[in-house]
Write a protein that holds these residues in place. Structure first.
Motif, PDB file in Angstrom:
ATOM      1  N   ILE A  58      -3.009   9.508   4.623  1.00 21.39           N
ATOM      2  CA  ILE A  58      -3.711  10.572   3.916  1.00 21.39           C
ATOM      3  C   ILE A  58      -2.712  11.694   3.680  1.00 21.39           C
ATOM      4  O   ILE A  58      -2.167  12.257   4.632  1.00 21.39           O
ATOM      5  N   VAL A  59      -2.470  11.999   2.413  1.00 24.86           N
ATOM      6  CA  VAL A  59      -1.570  13.083   2.052  1.00 24.86           C
ATOM      7  C   VAL A  59      -2.356  14.385   1.992  1.00 24.86           C
ATOM      8  O   VAL A  59      -1.907  15.419   2.485  1.00 24.86           O
ATOM      9  N   PHE A  72      -3.409   9.740  -1.407  1.00 29.73           N
ATOM     10  CA  PHE A  72      -2.940   8.822  -0.392  1.00 29.73           C
ATOM     11  C   PHE A  72      -1.575   8.262  -0.767  1.00 29.73           C
ATOM     12  O   PHE A  72      -1.196   8.250  -1.931  1.00 29.73           O
ATOM     13  N   SER A  73      -0.881   7.759   0.237  1.00 31.59           N
ATOM     14  CA  SER A  73       0.378   7.061   0.053  1.00 31.59           C
ATOM     15  C   SER A  73       0.226   5.710   0.731  1.00 31.59           C
ATOM     16  O   SER A  73      -0.182   5.641   1.891  1.00 31.59           O
ATOM     17  N   ALA A  96       1.538   5.950  -4.818  1.00 31.97           N
ATOM     18  CA  ALA A  96       0.560   7.039  -4.902  1.00 31.97           C
ATOM     19  C   ALA A  96      -0.814   6.520  -5.317  1.00 31.97           C
ATOM     20  O   ALA A  96      -0.924   5.661  -6.200  1.00 31.97           O
ATOM     21  N   GLU A  97      -1.834   7.062  -4.670  1.00 28.91           N
ATOM     22  CA  GLU A  97      -3.220   6.749  -4.995  1.00 28.91           C
ATOM     23  C   GLU A  97      -4.038   8.035  -4.902  1.00 28.91           C
ATOM     24  O   GLU A  97      -3.772   8.871  -4.040  1.00 28.91           O
ATOM     25  N   VAL A  98      -5.020   8.165  -5.797  1.00 32.95           N
ATOM     26  CA  VAL A  98      -5.936   9.303  -5.768  1.00 32.95           C
ATOM     27  C   VAL A  98      -7.339   8.749  -5.958  1.00 32.95           C
ATOM     28  O   VAL A  98      -7.590   7.970  -6.876  1.00 32.95           O
ATOM     29  N   TRP A 112     -14.302   6.557  -7.331  1.00 36.33           N
ATOM     30  CA  TRP A 112     -13.527   6.408  -8.557  1.00 36.33           C
ATOM     31  C   TRP A 112     -12.086   6.734  -8.203  1.00 36.33           C
ATOM     32  O   TRP A 112     -11.830   7.693  -7.464  1.00 36.33           O
ATOM     33  N   GLY A 113     -11.140   5.931  -8.683  1.00 35.46           N
ATOM     34  CA  GLY A 113      -9.772   6.219  -8.294  1.00 35.46           C
ATOM     35  C   GLY A 113      -8.717   5.703  -9.239  1.00 35.46           C
ATOM     36  O   GLY A 113      -8.986   4.944 -10.171  1.00 35.46           O
ATOM     37  N   LEU A 114      -7.505   6.158  -8.972  1.00 37.36           N
ATOM     38  CA  LEU A 114      -6.308   5.756  -9.702  1.00 37.36           C
ATOM     39  C   LEU A 114      -5.242   5.360  -8.692  1.00 37.36           C
ATOM     40  O   LEU A 114      -5.073   6.022  -7.672  1.00 37.36           O
ATOM     41  N   GLU A 115      -4.537   4.281  -8.994  1.00 32.57           N
ATOM     42  CA  GLU A 115      -3.413   3.850  -8.174  1.00 32.57           C
ATOM     43  C   GLU A 115      -2.228   3.621  -9.098  1.00 32.57           C
ATOM     44  O   GLU A 115      -2.404   3.206 -10.244  1.00 32.57           O
TER      45      GLU A 115
END
Length: 131
Positions: A58-59, A72-73, A96-98, A112-115
């Motif tokens: 967790i960033v 996140f990383s 990287a992930e959000v 909902w997310g992006l990687e």
């Protein structure tokens, strides 16, 4: 979040720690509302099977009302088939992930997310589809 409401970040922290980093898929039933637990399992299980030593860090977590935004990383070694690609044995690091999570009464109701899948593919020596 009002006094007495569960901290919405706890569900996200448990998802990262217990599910993604420890591989405990049974926790999904506690973290997600019933209609989403099976959906989460269909995504998470093959990912964990493809990368045997996943570590997510967790960033940053930001909370507004019932929404938790997590940055996140992710790192891991490609030991199983992923997106149709045979295992390479190669490792990816710090992808990287959000993700945005809606958390109501301590359970995830929407995600909902992006990687950065392109970075993950590049690090594994794989080409995105169509290249």
């Amino acid at each position: 979040m009002t006094t007495g409401d569960p901290d919405p970040t706890q569900a996200v922290k448990r998802l990262i720690d217990e599910v993604m980093n420890q591989g405990n898929l049974d926790v999904l039933d506690d973290l997600y509302v019933p209609r989403l637990a099976a959906v989460a399992r269909r995504w998470v299980e093959p990912f964990l099977n493809s990368f045997s030593d996943i570590r997510m860090r967790i960033v940053e977590l930001v909370v507004e009302d019932e929404t938790v935004v997590g940055r996140f990383s992710c790192s891991g070694t490609h030991t199983g088939t992923w997106l149709g690609h045979a295992p390479t044995g190669r490792r990816f690091t710090n992808v990287a992930e959000v993700y945005f999570f809606d958390v109501v009464d301590g359970r995830i109701t929407r995600v909902w997310g992006l990687e950065d899948t392109a970075d993950r593919l590049r690090q594994l020596g794989l080409s995105p589809a169509g290249d």
